[in-house]
Design an enzyme around this catalytic site. Structure first.
Site, PDB file in Angstrom:
ATOM      1  N   THR A 185       0.829  -1.194   0.000  1.00  0.00           N
ATOM      2  CA  THR A 185       0.000   0.000   0.000  1.00  0.00           C
ATOM      3  C   THR A 185       0.870   1.253   0.000  1.00  0.00           C
ATOM      4  O   THR A 185       1.872   1.309   0.709  1.00  0.00           O
ATOM      5  CB  THR A 185      -0.862   0.013   1.286  1.00  0.00           C
ATOM      6  N   ARG A 213     -13.479  -8.353   0.522  1.00  0.00           N
ATOM      7  CA  ARG A 213     -12.650  -7.905   1.637  1.00  0.00           C
ATOM      8  C   ARG A 213     -12.207  -6.458   1.450  1.00  0.00           C
ATOM      9  O   ARG A 213     -11.816  -6.046   0.360  1.00  0.00           O
ATOM     10  CB  ARG A 213     -11.433  -8.809   1.779  1.00  0.00           C
ATOM     11  N   VAL A 214     -12.268  -5.680   2.507  1.00  0.00           N
ATOM     12  CA  VAL A 214     -11.770  -4.306   2.538  1.00  0.00           C
ATOM     13  C   VAL A 214     -10.799  -4.188   3.705  1.00  0.00           C
ATOM     14  O   VAL A 214     -11.106  -4.641   4.814  1.00  0.00           O
ATOM     15  CB  VAL A 214     -12.912  -3.284   2.694  1.00  0.00           C
ATOM     16  N   GLY A 215      -9.651  -3.596   3.455  1.00  0.00           N
ATOM     17  CA  GLY A 215      -8.654  -3.426   4.508  1.00  0.00           C
ATOM     18  C   GLY A 215      -8.704  -2.053   5.139  1.00  0.00           C
ATOM     19  O   GLY A 215      -9.714  -1.349   5.092  1.00  0.00           O
TER      20      GLY A 215
END
Length: 324
Positions: A185, A213-215
């Site tokens: 990231t 999925r979300v981080g």
């Protein structure tokens, strides 16, 4: 009477000299800080091209907000970076989904999650911030909004990423490998010549994640947080651990209490380590900057570094780390 008026006038004049002197001293101090401290840009990992681009904007008088957007866009368009933007590694079903957020010096924020087919999610996030009453748009709604704003759909799954995904499908070994690509990231903070701070964070997320999925990257307070009176922080690494600690918000609040950026980053990592017995299995890293332009960074494992633009120089800076 004349004598009294004379003394009164002299007193006022003296006060004027004193006030003018104070203002002059403040102005000289401000100019000195600007010439020695900022503009400055910092980013997670060794993304020197990104901070160079941001620095070019800052050096010509652009705002921190414009600089941070343009800076992270460099990696969003970098096909060799399989963790950000175009060319990012897909989820388990072969979908490239992108997350990003951005914050302005005024404290405004915009975010997109689970966005398909748009190369520059950070720019869509800025549109969310500036053109809507919302902070976050997700999935199909985010894509529709992006198209309405003039963004063009494109295929983000490259041949290289597709090949790697198909090879992964043969074994489906779902385990992050610490620092394996030496990039991840990109979170960036910029301080412009006025001393204003803006931040952005953008990612394609964990490789071969579960569909949906979300981080932490698009979550205000987790992947990114700033207060223009105090400073800002960005995160990278295992997003689930960062979200559970609200790490970037924590760092800014610790700086508000008087800790240096370095001390604040170390405290945030120490708390994650204390709450996760499996910390040996994943990486988390933070980068922070305060209003003086001082920078701090800390991570769990050796191998993380941050890129910096300052004094017209671009450098890569190894971070201090928890494990020995």
């Amino acid at each position: 009477m004349k004598r009294r008026n004379f003394l009164k006038s002299a007193g006022v004049a003296g006060l004027g000299i004193s006030v003018s002197g104070d203002l002059l001293a403040q102005s000289l101090l401000q100019n000195t800080m600007q010439s020695t401290t900022y503009p400055v840009a910092v980013a997670t990992w060794n993304f020197q091209n990104a901070v160079k681009k941001a620095g070019e904007f800052l050096s010509t008088g652009s705002s921190a907000l414009d600089a941070v957007e343009q800076g992270v866009m460099v990696e969003e368009a970098n096909l060799k970076n399989t963790t950000v933007g175009n060319g990012g590694a897909p989820d388990r079903d072969g979908n490239v989904t992108l997350d990003a957020c951005i914050m302005s010096p005024a404290g405004d924020a915009g975010s997109v999650v689970y966005l398909h087919h748009i190369e520059h999610p950070v720019s869509v996030a800025r549109k969310v911030m500036e053109e809507t009453p919302h902070v976050m748009l997700a999935g199909e709604g985010a894509l529709q909004f992006a198209i309405q704003q003039g963004f063009k759909k494109q295929e983000l799954l490259t041949e290289e990423s597709e090949k790697a995904w198909k090879e992964w499908l043969e074994h489906k070994n779902y385990k992050p490998i610490i620092n394996i690509e030496n990039h991840d990231t990109i979170g960036m903070l910029c301080m412009d010549e006025k001393g204003d701070i803006a931040g952005a964070c953008t990612t394609s997320g964990l490789a071969y994640k579960m569909n949906g999925r979300v981080g932490d990257s698009p979550i205000i307070g987790a992947g990114l947080f700033l207060d223009n009176e105090i400073g800002g922080a960005v995160a990278t690494g295992m997003g689930e651990a960062v979200m559970k600690s609200v790490g970037s918000f924590l760092i800014v609040e610790l700086m508000r209490q008087g800790k240096t950026p370095q001390e604040a980053c170390e405290e945030a990592v120490n708390r994650i380590v204390a709450k996760n017995t499996n910390y040996q299995d994943f990486q988390v890293a933070f980068v922070a900057m305060n209003k003086k332009g001082e920078i701090g960074s800390y991570c769990i494992h050796e191998g993380f570094s941050y890129a910096k633009f300052q004094h017209d120089e671009v450098t890569n800076n190894p971070s201090k780390f928890y494990t020995k």
